[in-house]
Design a protein around this motif. Structure first.
Motif, PDB file in Angstrom:
ATOM      1  N   PHE A  16       0.829  -1.205   0.000  1.00  0.00           N
ATOM      2  CA  PHE A  16       0.000   0.000   0.000  1.00  0.00           C
ATOM      3  C   PHE A  16       0.866   1.258   0.000  1.00  0.00           C
ATOM      4  N   THR A  17       1.934   1.238   0.794  1.00  0.00           N
ATOM      5  CA  THR A  17       2.832   2.386   0.875  1.00  0.00           C
ATOM      6  C   THR A  17       3.489   2.639  -0.475  1.00  0.00           C
ATOM      7  N   GLU A  18       3.974   1.581  -1.124  1.00  0.00           N
ATOM      8  CA  GLU A  18       4.610   1.725  -2.435  1.00  0.00           C
ATOM      9  C   GLU A  18       3.621   2.226  -3.483  1.00  0.00           C
ATOM     10  N   ALA A  19       2.405   1.701  -3.459  1.00  0.00           N
ATOM     11  CA  ALA A  19       1.386   2.121  -4.435  1.00  0.00           C
ATOM     12  C   ALA A  19       1.059   3.605  -4.278  1.00  0.00           C
ATOM     13  N   LEU A  20       0.908   4.052  -3.036  1.00  0.00           N
ATOM     14  CA  LEU A  20       0.603   5.467  -2.798  1.00  0.00           C
ATOM     15  C   LEU A  20       1.766   6.369  -3.197  1.00  0.00           C
ATOM     16  N   ASN A  21       2.964   6.008  -2.795  1.00  0.00           N
ATOM     17  CA  ASN A  21       4.134   6.830  -3.148  1.00  0.00           C
ATOM     18  C   ASN A  21       4.308   6.927  -4.660  1.00  0.00           C
ATOM     19  N   GLU A  22       4.118   5.812  -5.345  1.00  0.00           N
ATOM     20  CA  GLU A  22       4.288   5.809  -6.796  1.00  0.00           C
ATOM     21  C   GLU A  22       3.214   6.646  -7.482  1.00  0.00           C
ATOM     22  N   ALA A  23       1.973   6.510  -7.025  1.00  0.00           N
ATOM     23  CA  ALA A  23       0.868   7.214  -7.663  1.00  0.00           C
ATOM     24  C   ALA A  23       0.892   8.711  -7.358  1.00  0.00           C
ATOM     25  N   LEU A  24       1.200   9.062  -6.132  1.00  0.00           N
ATOM     26  CA  LEU A  24       1.169  10.473  -5.748  1.00  0.00           C
ATOM     27  C   LEU A  24       2.382  11.214  -6.272  1.00  0.00           C
ATOM     28  N   ASP A  25       3.546  10.633  -6.108  1.00  0.00           N
ATOM     29  CA  ASP A  25       4.801  11.242  -6.522  1.00  0.00           C
ATOM     30  C   ASP A  25       4.937  12.666  -5.982  1.00  0.00           C
ATOM     31  N   PHE A  26       4.043  13.047  -5.083  1.00  0.00           N
ATOM     32  CA  PHE A  26       4.056  14.348  -4.412  1.00  0.00           C
ATOM     33  C   PHE A  26       4.399  15.473  -5.374  1.00  0.00           C
ATOM     34  N   LYS A  27       3.548  15.572  -6.367  1.00  0.00           N
ATOM     35  CA  LYS A  27       3.753  16.536  -7.439  1.00  0.00           C
ATOM     36  C   LYS A  27       3.618  17.967  -6.941  1.00  0.00           C
ATOM     37  N   LYS A  28       4.652  18.741  -7.236  1.00  0.00           N
ATOM     38  CA  LYS A  28       4.628  20.171  -6.925  1.00  0.00           C
ATOM     39  C   LYS A  28       4.188  20.916  -8.172  1.00  0.00           C
ATOM     40  N   PHE A  29       3.439  21.970  -7.968  1.00  0.00           N
ATOM     41  CA  PHE A  29       2.992  22.809  -9.071  1.00  0.00           C
ATOM     42  C   PHE A  29       3.732  24.135  -8.996  1.00  0.00           C
ATOM     43  N   ASP A  30       4.563  24.388  -9.995  1.00  0.00           N
ATOM     44  CA  ASP A  30       5.360  25.609 -10.030  1.00  0.00           C
ATOM     45  C   ASP A  30       4.689  26.656 -10.906  1.00  0.00           C
ATOM     46  N   VAL A  31       4.624  27.858 -10.397  1.00  0.00           N
ATOM     47  CA  VAL A  31       4.225  29.005 -11.204  1.00  0.00           C
ATOM     48  C   VAL A  31       5.351  30.014 -11.016  1.00  0.00           C
ATOM     49  N   SER A  89      -0.850  15.804   5.395  1.00  0.00           N
ATOM     50  CA  SER A  89       0.117  16.893   5.614  1.00  0.00           C
ATOM     51  C   SER A  89       1.581  16.462   5.510  1.00  0.00           C
ATOM     52  N   ARG A  90       1.855  15.383   4.812  1.00  0.00           N
ATOM     53  CA  ARG A  90       3.237  14.919   4.632  1.00  0.00           C
ATOM     54  C   ARG A  90       3.526  14.738   3.142  1.00  0.00           C
ATOM     55  N   ASN A  91       4.773  14.947   2.787  1.00  0.00           N
ATOM     56  CA  ASN A  91       5.160  14.729   1.388  1.00  0.00           C
ATOM     57  C   ASN A  91       5.931  13.418   1.240  1.00  0.00           C
ATOM     58  N   TYR A  92       5.609  12.474   2.092  1.00  0.00           N
ATOM     59  CA  TYR A  92       6.128  11.112   1.984  1.00  0.00           C
ATOM     60  C   TYR A  92       5.140  10.196   2.698  1.00  0.00           C
ATOM     61  N   ILE A  93       5.231   8.921   2.417  1.00  0.00           N
ATOM     62  CA  ILE A  93       4.401   7.928   3.101  1.00  0.00           C
ATOM     63  C   ILE A  93       5.292   6.760   3.464  1.00  0.00           C
ATOM     64  N   ASP A  94       5.228   6.334   4.704  1.00  0.00           N
ATOM     65  CA  ASP A  94       5.876   5.092   5.116  1.00  0.00           C
ATOM     66  C   ASP A  94       4.859   4.278   5.905  1.00  0.00           C
ATOM     67  N   ALA A  95       5.225   3.078   6.277  1.00  0.00           N
ATOM     68  CA  ALA A  95       4.285   2.181   6.971  1.00  0.00           C
ATOM     69  C   ALA A  95       3.797   2.789   8.284  1.00  0.00           C
ATOM     70  N   ASP A  96       4.681   3.471   9.002  1.00  0.00           N
ATOM     71  CA  ASP A  96       4.277   4.091  10.263  1.00  0.00           C
ATOM     72  C   ASP A  96       3.194   5.149  10.043  1.00  0.00           C
ATOM     73  N   LEU A  97       3.409   6.004   9.047  1.00  0.00           N
ATOM     74  CA  LEU A  97       2.453   7.064   8.757  1.00  0.00           C
ATOM     75  C   LEU A  97       1.123   6.484   8.281  1.00  0.00           C
ATOM     76  N   TRP A 124      -7.924   6.955  -2.480  1.00  0.00           N
ATOM     77  CA  TRP A 124      -6.984   8.044  -2.201  1.00  0.00           C
ATOM     78  C   TRP A 124      -6.165   8.395  -3.441  1.00  0.00           C
ATOM     79  N   ILE A 125      -5.777   7.381  -4.202  1.00  0.00           N
ATOM     80  CA  ILE A 125      -5.049   7.632  -5.448  1.00  0.00           C
ATOM     81  C   ILE A 125      -5.947   8.396  -6.420  1.00  0.00           C
ATOM     82  N   ASN A 126      -7.211   8.003  -6.475  1.00  0.00           N
ATOM     83  CA  ASN A 126      -8.175   8.696  -7.324  1.00  0.00           C
ATOM     84  C   ASN A 126      -8.347  10.151  -6.871  1.00  0.00           C
ATOM     85  N   ASP A 127      -8.422  10.376  -5.565  1.00  0.00           N
ATOM     86  CA  ASP A 127      -8.527  11.742  -5.021  1.00  0.00           C
ATOM     87  C   ASP A 127      -7.355  12.592  -5.492  1.00  0.00           C
ATOM     88  N   ALA A 128      -6.148  12.031  -5.421  1.00  0.00           N
ATOM     89  CA  ALA A 128      -4.946  12.761  -5.830  1.00  0.00           C
ATOM     90  C   ALA A 128      -4.991  13.093  -7.320  1.00  0.00           C
TER      91      ALA A 128
END
Length: 149
Positions: A16-31, A89-97, A124-128
């Motif tokens: 689950f942690t790997e799937a979320l990290n891969e899908a989210l990739d914590f994309k930043k939007f630069d302007v 509120s985190r830009n990473y996901i691990d098993a603890d989180l 959650w992946i769909n939400d992102a």
């Protein structure tokens, strides 16, 4: 026999942690000047600030896609970017989180099958993906309008 941690099989948590990290990739939007292909100038700096201000009026902090979703868009991210899609509120996901979130939201269910948790992760992946699409569309619309003036 599965190794258990936090009441869930460890292999599930890792998956689950790997799937979320891969899908989210914590994309930043630069302007920024670079992202808009503008040359440095006071006028262009003001234009970037104007675009960011307008975007921030349309994008609400903590914009949730479902009541129990930990996924939202944070306008207050550093590095001079517009914002970032975050998990609880985190830009990473691990098993603890992940476990912490399951527990906090009372999502840990005794003897729940894997597909119960898989459905949460998929939502959650769909939400992102929805948030990313909305932000990209809005950034495109507003910057296009300002650059064509």
């Amino acid at each position: 026999m599965n190794d258990f941690e936090y009441g869930l099989p460890v292999t599930w948590l890792i998956e689950f942690t790997e799937a979320l990290n891969e899908a989210l990739d914590f994309k930043k939007f630069d302007v920024t000047l670079d992202s808009l292909n503008l040359k440095p100038s006071q006028e262009n700096n003001r234009l970037v600030d104007k675009i960011k201000d307008e975007l921030s009026n349309f994008l609400s902090y903590g914009q949730l896609k479902s009541n129990r979703s930990p996924i939202y868009f944070d306008l207050n991210y550093p590095d001079d970017c517009l914002g970032i899609v975050l998990f609880n509120s985190r830009n990473y996901i691990d098993a603890d989180l992940l476990h912490e979130y399951f527990e906090k939201m009372d999502l840990l269910k005794e003897d729940a099958p894997k597909n119960y948790y898989s459905a949460l992760i998929k939502q959650w992946i769909n939400d992102a993906e929805i948030i990313e699409s909305e932000v990209q569309l809005l950034v495109h619309q507003i910057t296009k309008r300002h650059l064509n003036q």
